[in-house]
Design a protein around this motif. Structure first.
Motif, PDB file in Angstrom:
ATOM      1  N   LEU A  10       0.811  -1.216   0.000  1.00 20.49           N
ATOM      2  CA  LEU A  10       0.000   0.000   0.000  1.00 20.49           C
ATOM      3  C   LEU A  10       0.843   1.263   0.000  1.00 20.49           C
ATOM      4  N   THR A  11       2.030   1.179   0.564  1.00 21.06           N
ATOM      5  CA  THR A  11       2.876   2.360   0.736  1.00 21.06           C
ATOM      6  C   THR A  11       3.076   3.150  -0.556  1.00 21.06           C
ATOM      7  N   PRO A  12       3.424   2.507  -1.666  1.00 18.50           N
ATOM      8  CA  PRO A  12       3.603   3.307  -2.892  1.00 18.50           C
ATOM      9  C   PRO A  12       2.323   4.028  -3.327  1.00 18.50           C
ATOM     10  N   LEU A  13       1.185   3.381  -3.161  1.00 17.67           N
ATOM     11  CA  LEU A  13      -0.077   4.023  -3.541  1.00 17.67           C
ATOM     12  C   LEU A  13      -0.386   5.208  -2.632  1.00 17.67           C
ATOM     13  N   LEU A  14      -0.113   5.043  -1.361  1.00 19.95           N
ATOM     14  CA  LEU A  14      -0.330   6.143  -0.418  1.00 19.95           C
ATOM     15  C   LEU A  14       0.618   7.300  -0.708  1.00 19.95           C
ATOM     16  N   GLN A  15       1.822   6.976  -1.143  1.00 23.34           N
ATOM     17  CA  GLN A  15       2.797   8.017  -1.461  1.00 23.34           C
ATOM     18  C   GLN A  15       2.454   8.737  -2.760  1.00 23.34           C
ATOM     19  N   GLU A  16       1.747   8.057  -3.668  1.00 22.49           N
ATOM     20  CA  GLU A  16       1.363   8.673  -4.943  1.00 22.49           C
ATOM     21  C   GLU A  16       0.160   9.612  -4.787  1.00 22.49           C
ATOM     22  N   ALA A  17      -0.634   9.409  -3.773  1.00 21.92           N
ATOM     23  CA  ALA A  17      -1.886  10.153  -3.621  1.00 21.92           C
ATOM     24  C   ALA A  17      -1.716  11.676  -3.599  1.00 21.92           C
ATOM     25  N   PRO A  18      -0.661  12.221  -2.992  1.00 22.90           N
ATOM     26  CA  PRO A  18      -0.509  13.681  -3.020  1.00 22.90           C
ATOM     27  C   PRO A  18       0.311  14.197  -4.212  1.00 22.90           C
ATOM     28  N   SER A  19       0.533  13.378  -5.206  1.00 21.38           N
ATOM     29  CA  SER A  19       1.336  13.754  -6.369  1.00 21.38           C
ATOM     30  C   SER A  19       0.859  15.063  -6.993  1.00 21.38           C
ATOM     31  N   ALA A  20       1.781  15.773  -7.609  1.00 24.21           N
ATOM     32  CA  ALA A  20       1.421  16.986  -8.348  1.00 24.21           C
ATOM     33  C   ALA A  20       0.660  16.641  -9.633  1.00 24.21           C
ATOM     34  N   SER A  21       0.773  15.406 -10.091  1.00 22.66           N
ATOM     35  CA  SER A  21       0.130  14.971 -11.331  1.00 22.66           C
ATOM     36  C   SER A  21      -1.296  14.490 -11.068  1.00 22.66           C
ATOM     37  N   TRP A  22      -2.251  15.095 -11.758  1.00 23.01           N
ATOM     38  CA  TRP A  22      -3.645  14.690 -11.596  1.00 23.01           C
ATOM     39  C   TRP A  22      -3.853  13.232 -11.979  1.00 23.01           C
ATOM     40  N   SER A  23      -3.147  12.775 -13.004  1.00 23.08           N
ATOM     41  CA  SER A  23      -3.352  11.398 -13.453  1.00 23.08           C
ATOM     42  C   SER A  23      -2.820  10.390 -12.431  1.00 23.08           C
ATOM     43  N   VAL A  24      -1.737  10.730 -11.769  1.00 24.36           N
ATOM     44  CA  VAL A  24      -1.186   9.845 -10.730  1.00 24.36           C
ATOM     45  C   VAL A  24      -2.139   9.815  -9.532  1.00 24.36           C
ATOM     46  N   ARG A  25      -2.668  10.973  -9.140  1.00 28.80           N
ATOM     47  CA  ARG A  25      -3.620  11.013  -8.022  1.00 28.80           C
ATOM     48  C   ARG A  25      -4.874  10.222  -8.356  1.00 28.80           C
ATOM     49  N   ALA A  26      -5.380  10.368  -9.573  1.00 30.08           N
ATOM     50  CA  ALA A  26      -6.595   9.652  -9.980  1.00 30.08           C
ATOM     51  C   ALA A  26      -6.359   8.144  -9.972  1.00 30.08           C
ATOM     52  N   ALA A  27      -5.224   7.719 -10.490  1.00 28.60           N
ATOM     53  CA  ALA A  27      -4.909   6.286 -10.503  1.00 28.60           C
ATOM     54  C   ALA A  27      -4.754   5.753  -9.082  1.00 28.60           C
ATOM     55  N   SER A  28      -4.161   6.532  -8.226  1.00 32.03           N
ATOM     56  CA  SER A  28      -4.011   6.143  -6.828  1.00 32.03           C
ATOM     57  C   SER A  28      -5.383   5.973  -6.175  1.00 32.03           C
ATOM     58  N   GLY A  29      -6.268   6.918  -6.399  1.00 32.90           N
ATOM     59  CA  GLY A  29      -7.618   6.826  -5.837  1.00 32.90           C
ATOM     60  C   GLY A  29      -8.361   5.610  -6.329  1.00 32.90           C
ATOM     61  N   ARG A  30      -8.221   5.319  -7.609  1.00 35.23           N
ATOM     62  CA  ARG A  30      -8.901   4.154  -8.192  1.00 35.23           C
ATOM     63  C   ARG A  30      -8.388   2.866  -7.546  1.00 35.23           C
ATOM     64  N   ARG A  31      -7.076   2.750  -7.371  1.00 31.85           N
ATOM     65  CA  ARG A  31      -6.510   1.516  -6.795  1.00 31.85           C
ATOM     66  C   ARG A  31      -6.765   1.432  -5.295  1.00 31.85           C
ATOM     67  N   LEU A  32      -6.693   2.551  -4.591  1.00 35.79           N
ATOM     68  CA  LEU A  32      -6.911   2.539  -3.146  1.00 35.79           C
ATOM     69  C   LEU A  32      -8.365   2.226  -2.785  1.00 35.79           C
ATOM     70  N   ALA A  33      -9.290   2.493  -3.672  1.00 36.10           N
ATOM     71  CA  ALA A  33     -10.701   2.212  -3.392  1.00 36.10           C
ATOM     72  C   ALA A  33     -10.930   0.737  -3.067  1.00 36.10           C
ATOM     73  N   ALA A  34     -10.093  -0.124  -3.584  1.00 42.27           N
ATOM     74  CA  ALA A  34     -10.230  -1.563  -3.323  1.00 42.27           C
ATOM     75  C   ALA A  34      -9.997  -1.916  -1.860  1.00 42.27           C
ATOM     76  N   VAL A  35      -9.284  -1.047  -1.144  1.00 37.69           N
ATOM     77  CA  VAL A  35      -8.975  -1.313   0.273  1.00 37.69           C
ATOM     78  C   VAL A  35      -9.429  -0.141   1.141  1.00 37.69           C
ATOM     79  N   ALA A  36     -10.584   0.389   0.826  1.00 35.38           N
ATOM     80  CA  ALA A  36     -11.112   1.568   1.522  1.00 35.38           C
ATOM     81  C   ALA A  36     -11.364   1.317   3.004  1.00 35.38           C
ATOM     82  N   GLU A  37     -11.480   0.072   3.396  1.00 38.15           N
ATOM     83  CA  GLU A  37     -11.752  -0.242   4.797  1.00 38.15           C
ATOM     84  C   GLU A  37     -10.535  -0.044   5.703  1.00 38.15           C
ATOM     85  N   VAL A  38      -9.351   0.119   5.123  1.00 35.97           N
ATOM     86  CA  VAL A  38      -8.148   0.382   5.903  1.00 35.97           C
ATOM     87  C   VAL A  38      -8.182   1.851   6.334  1.00 35.97           C
TER      88      VAL A  38
END
Length: 137
Positions: A10-38
């Motif tokens: 999860l660490t890389p996805l969490l680290q990507e979430a505040p990226s300056a790139s909108w596409s990286v943030r969007a991809a992070s949100g899409r992948r993190l949604a699978a583990v929203a209960e954490v």
């Protein structure tokens, strides 16, 4: 965890979430949604749902949460919707329509989820669930 063996994954996805790139943030949100209960992930998803830099991030994250078709995903979207500015709220609403408004069956599934949230402990979530549920009845 769904799709992730350890917190290290999860660490890389969490680290990507505040990226300056909108596409990286969007991809992070899409992948993190699978583990929203954490809990740590839930906090990041809330920030992505209310992304102040790009509404594409908001909509992608919301759609991924709604694609879960569970109370948790919808609750997270409704929590964000309750505090969103008008533009962000429009994109959260569009995500609900895109995912939950494609068929009569989708509308029925959404009604079941909203019904469960009409007794939520959070007043704002209850109100948003009732607002969505009203035209579905």
């Amino acid at each position: 965890m769904t799709g992730f063996e350890s917190h290290d994954e999860l660490t890389p996805l969490l680290q990507e979430a505040p990226s300056a790139s909108w596409s990286v943030r969007a991809a992070s949100g899409r992948r993190l949604a699978a583990v929203a209960e954490v809990p740590e992930v839930a906090e990041v998803l809330h920030r992505l749902l209310l992304d102040g830099r790009d509404t594409f991030v908001t909509q992608e994250t919301a759609e991924a949460l709604l694609e879960r078709w569970d109370v948790l995903g919808l609750r997270m979207v409704l929590t964000a919707l309750a505090s969103a500015d008008d533009e962000t709220g429009d994109h959260l609403g569009a995500a609900i329509l895109n995912i939950c408004g494609q068929s009569e069956e989708d509308g029925e599934r959404l009604a079941v989820l909203c019904s469960a949230l009409t007794s939520d402990e959070d007043r704002a979530v209850r109100e948003e669930a009732r607002r969505i549920l009203e035209p579905l009845r």
